[in-house]
Enzyme design. Structure first.
Site, mmCIF file in Angstrom:
data_model
loop_
_atom_site.group_PDB
_atom_site.id
_atom_site.type_symbol
_atom_site.label_atom_id
_atom_site.label_comp_id
_atom_site.label_asym_id
_atom_site.label_seq_id
_atom_site.Cartn_x
_atom_site.Cartn_y
_atom_site.Cartn_z
ATOM 1 N N LYS A 23 -12.485 -1.020 0.978
ATOM 2 C CA LYS A 23 -11.764 -0.197 -0.114
ATOM 3 C C LYS A 23 -12.578 -0.267 -1.235
ATOM 4 C CE LYS A 23 -7.424 -0.028 2.020
ATOM 5 N NZ LYS A 23 -7.727 -0.457 3.354
ATOM 6 N N HIS A 72 -5.417 -3.987 -1.096
ATOM 7 C CA HIS A 72 -5.161 -3.006 -2.280
ATOM 8 C C HIS A 72 -5.130 -3.934 -3.504
ATOM 9 C CE1 HIS A 72 -4.678 0.354 0.114
ATOM 10 N NE2 HIS A 72 -4.218 -0.388 1.169
ATOM 11 N N SER A 110 0.801 -1.154 0.022
ATOM 12 C CA SER A 110 -0.202 -0.099 0.143
ATOM 13 C C SER A 110 0.807 1.207 0.143
ATOM 14 C CB SER A 110 -0.868 0.028 1.253
ATOM 15 O OG SER A 110 -0.120 -0.028 2.538
#
Length: 416
Positions: free
Chosen positions: A262, A231, A203
């Site tokens: 996310k 991610h 990340s």
């Protein structure tokens, strides 16, 4: 006489508590002043709107382009996702008021777990309040003093903390260094189980773990592979399954942890997916699962709809990838160093903590919301402004962000 001495010479319980509190305040004030003096103080800006490509920030008039959210696919404000959350809230209430094993499993939780397992092509899945909790709950439940865990040195803090909680033998290999990983695997042959743990996409730097090499070494030395896909889930790989799909090793990665907070709706929640016996063990022994309230129904509804949208079409993924390439190429052409490759995490490397903080503040004045990252979030001397691209940014948004970087960079001497 003795009573008189005690009365006059000793502190009363109330005064002792006050003295201890004064000592604590002195220590904390010194620590906080050290953070300010180092230029690494992290201020929290107040957003007064929903998440999206353009947001409103308290104290600033007009819209601000947001380039620091993990809203990779723009689904946190998608009308269908919001509507699904509202419908689920209406039908299933605000929350369960308890942990799942007591009175907190609803049909929507079981349905989402099945959907997650199907999406990742795994046997089963288990939900957590966050992926931090999923990482905190995995290693301690799975690994014993007979086992070993081998971890990339730049793994996310939640992986590091989760590994600290377990009693397995701990090996740390240099970042993305396969020769060092192989050396550690050879050394760990004496242990019962060997688990290689890595982020899929890192990340802070936007680089991607070499999963093909990791899986090859794991097979060679009889190890299992764990990947944190926070991610990557939803947007890496042809259909957004993550780095294991991107690199063609979906059948070789044993365990995946990821987030719903996310790309998949942007609210909260995390999960572990993998072999059914492992998930069953986690339901029995994983402390963050056993001792945390079940995921709120509205969050479950939003995440479930986000997965539906993602599995219907990969057009959003392609849009995000194209905009990522546009930003990276224009920034590099302007003279900036952007870490990583082909990932919507685009760290603009500046080195100096104070410079990154000051440039981020000046970017906000130009209508661009970005944040400077410095120690202890990243190593000393590697401060950066981490830009994150979303599918809902327009090409004009991308170009405006680059233009602001060029202007602010020249102002601060980061560009000639």
């Amino acid at each position: 006489m003795w009573a008189s001495f005690m009365w006059h010479g000793a502190l009363s319980p109330g005064r002792r508590a006050h003295s201890a509190l004064a000592q604590l305040r002195c220590i904390l004030d010194s620590e906080l002043e050290g953070i300010r003096g180092a230029g690494t103080w992290k201020s929290e800006r107040v957003i007064t709107s929903r998440q999206g490509p353009s947001i409103r920030v308290d104290g600033i008039s007009g819209g601000i382009l947001n380039f620091c959210a993990n809203n990779y696919l723009g689904l946190s404000s998608h009308p269908a996702v919001i509507q699904a959350g509202l419908q689920t809230l209406e039908e299933f209430g605000a929350g369960l008021s308890s942990t799942r094993f007591i009175c907190g499993t609803q049909s929507i939780h079981k349905n989402l777990e099945a959907k997650i397992a199907h999406f990742h092509q795994r046997e089963d899945a288990i939900l957590y309040p966050s992926c931090f909790d999923a990482n905190a709950g995995l290693f301690e439940a799975l690994l014993t003093p007979e086992d070993a865990v081998l971890s990339d040195e730049l793994n996310h803090a939640s992986i590091i903390d989760g590994i600290r909680l377990c009693k397995a033998h701990k090996y740390r290999y240099r970042h993305l260094d396969m020769a060092d990983l192989e050396a550690k695997l050879k050394e760990a042959q004496k242990h019962r189980l060997r688990l290689v743990a890595t982020d899929g996409a890192f990340s802070m730097d936007g680089d991607i773990a070499p999963l093909q090499d990791i899986c090859r070494l794991a097979a060679q030395y009889g190890a299992l592979v764990f990947v944190d896909e926070c991610h990557a889930t939803g947007f890496l790989g042809p259909t957004g399954r993550g780095t294991d799909e991107l690199l063609g090793v979906m059948d070789q990665v044993t365990i995946i942890n990821s987030t719903l907070g996310k790309a998949l709706g942007g609210a909260s929640g995390g999960h572990t997916t993998g072999p059914e016996p492992l998930v069953s063990l986690l339901r029995q022994r994983s402390r963050p699962y056993l001792f945390s309230n079940s995921l709120p129904p509205a969050v479950v509804g939003c995440a479930s709809k986000a997965l539906d949208l993602l599995m219907e079409s990969n057009a959003i993924i392609q849009s995000m990838a194209a905009k990522t390439r546009r930003f990276r190429s224009k920034m590099e052409a302007a003279g900036f160093t952007v870490s990583g490759a082909d990932h919507p995490i685009c760290p603009v490397m500046l080195g100096d903590a104070r410079l990154s903080s000051q440039m981020a503040d000046d970017m906000l004045k130009k209508g661009i919301f970005v944040i400077g990252f410095s120690y202890p979030v990243v190593p000393k001397g590697k401060a950066r402004i981490r830009v994150q691209i979303s599918a809902v940014h327009s090409e004009e948004d991308i170009d405006r962000c680059v233009e602001a970087f060029v202007e602010v960079g020249r102002l601060h001497g980061a560009l000639p």
